[in-house]
Design a protein around this motif. Structure first.
Motif, short mmCIF file in Angstrom:
data_model
loop_
_atom_site.label_atom_id
_atom_site.label_comp_id
_atom_site.label_asym_id
_atom_site.label_seq_id
_atom_site.Cartn_x
_atom_site.Cartn_y
_atom_site.Cartn_z
N ASP A 46 0.72 -1.17 0.25
CA ASP A 46 0.04 0.16 0.00
C ASP A 46 0.90 1.17 -0.08
OD1 ASP A 46 -1.58 2.12 0.44
OD2 ASP A 46 -2.46 1.32 2.22
N PRO A 47 1.09 1.95 -1.13
CA PRO A 47 1.91 3.09 -1.22
C PRO A 47 1.30 4.39 -0.88
CG PRO A 47 1.00 2.81 -3.26
CD PRO A 47 0.44 1.60 -2.27
N THR A 48 -0.02 4.50 -0.23
CA THR A 48 -0.81 5.69 0.23
C THR A 48 0.33 6.91 0.92
OG1 THR A 48 -2.69 4.39 0.16
CG2 THR A 48 -2.79 6.67 1.27
N LYS A 49 1.14 6.19 1.97
CA LYS A 49 1.61 7.16 2.84
C LYS A 49 2.74 7.74 1.87
CE LYS A 49 4.72 7.15 6.60
NZ LYS A 49 5.46 6.43 7.68
N ALA A 50 3.36 6.98 1.00
CA ALA A 50 4.27 7.67 0.33
C ALA A 50 4.06 8.83 -0.78
CB ALA A 50 5.24 6.48 -0.44
N ARG A 51 2.74 8.12 -1.29
CA ARG A 51 2.24 9.13 -2.33
C ARG A 51 1.53 10.53 -1.60
NH1 ARG A 51 -1.58 5.76 -4.53
NH2 ARG A 51 -3.06 6.26 -2.79
N GLU A 52 0.99 10.42 -0.32
CA GLU A 52 0.10 11.69 0.25
C GLU A 52 1.56 12.48 0.88
OE1 GLU A 52 -2.37 9.86 3.22
OE2 GLU A 52 -3.94 9.40 1.55
N ARG A 53 2.38 11.95 1.62
CA ARG A 53 3.44 12.66 2.13
C ARG A 53 4.86 13.15 1.28
NH1 ARG A 53 3.94 10.23 8.13
NH2 ARG A 53 1.74 10.07 8.65
N LEU A 54 5.01 12.30 0.39
CA LEU A 54 6.26 12.55 -0.55
C LEU A 54 5.86 13.06 -1.86
CD1 LEU A 54 8.38 9.54 0.42
CD2 LEU A 54 8.56 11.74 1.40
N GLY A 55 4.56 12.69 -2.20
CA GLY A 55 4.14 13.14 -3.62
C GLY A 55 4.81 12.12 -4.57
N TRP A 56 4.97 11.03 -4.05
CA TRP A 56 5.37 9.90 -4.84
C TRP A 56 4.42 9.26 -5.91
CZ3 TRP A 56 5.24 4.32 -4.69
CH2 TRP A 56 6.02 3.66 -5.63
N ASN A 57 4.65 9.26 -6.98
CA ASN A 57 3.61 8.46 -8.21
C ASN A 57 4.00 7.07 -8.34
OD1 ASN A 57 1.82 7.84 -10.10
ND2 ASN A 57 2.35 9.42 -11.40
N PRO A 58 3.29 6.17 -7.57
CA PRO A 58 3.49 4.73 -7.95
C PRO A 58 3.19 4.10 -9.18
CG PRO A 58 1.58 4.80 -6.41
CD PRO A 58 2.04 6.49 -6.81
N ARG A 59 2.56 4.82 -10.00
CA ARG A 59 2.04 4.19 -11.28
C ARG A 59 2.50 4.93 -12.61
NH1 ARG A 59 -3.14 3.24 -8.90
NH2 ARG A 59 -3.03 1.08 -8.36
N MET A 60 3.75 5.87 -11.95
CA MET A 60 4.55 6.63 -13.16
C MET A 60 5.43 5.45 -14.12
SD MET A 60 7.14 9.53 -12.41
CE MET A 60 8.65 9.41 -13.15
N THR A 61 5.50 4.60 -13.74
CA THR A 61 6.26 3.46 -14.46
C THR A 61 5.25 2.09 -14.59
OG1 THR A 61 7.98 4.26 -13.91
CG2 THR A 61 8.21 2.12 -14.99
N PRO A 62 4.44 1.66 -15.69
CA PRO A 62 3.56 0.72 -15.71
C PRO A 62 4.45 -0.46 -15.47
CG PRO A 62 3.27 2.17 -17.45
CD PRO A 62 4.58 2.59 -16.90
#
Length: 116
Positions: A76-92
């Motif tokens: 679950d990448p929610t924390k990284a996405r919300e706090r760091l602005g990381w996009n887990p789907r940038m690379t399919p």
């Protein structure tokens, strides 16, 4: 890099939030090098076979099982996405597998050059 820029040290899960099987990964990886796999058998007896040659290229090996094996893993990448602005789907997924195969091929080529 984004984690290192964070003001305080924290744990983050770096994952896509997508679920893929080893079978799916192996099928794509072999396809990128021109090999089509055919899957035969089930469970511990499942094998990935090269359609062109009939040679077994992928097989289950129980020695690689974890002591407390789970059926599925999903990060679950929610924390990284919300706090760091990381996009887990940038690379399919498909692109990630392709990059991994290309990297391995480059390493293999370097090792072969060293042997000369």
């Amino acid at each position: 890099w984004l984690m290192l820029q964070n003001e305080k040290p924290e744990d983050f899960v770096i994952a896509t939030g997508e679920q893929h099987s080893v079978r799916e990964f192996a099928t794509l990886a072999f396809r990128y090098v021109g090999i089509e796999l055919e899957w035969r058998g089930e469970g511990l007896h499942e094998e990935g076979v090269d359609r062109a040659t009939g040679r077994v290229l992928v097989a289950v090996d129980e020695s690689f099982f974890r002591p407390a094996e789970v059926e599925t893993l999903l990060g679950d990448p929610t924390k990284a996405r919300e706090r760091l602005g990381w996009n887990p789907r940038m690379t399919p997924f498909e692109e990630l597998v392709k990059r991994m195969v290309e990297s391995d091929l480059e390493l293999f080529a370097k090792e072969e050059r060293k042997k000369l």
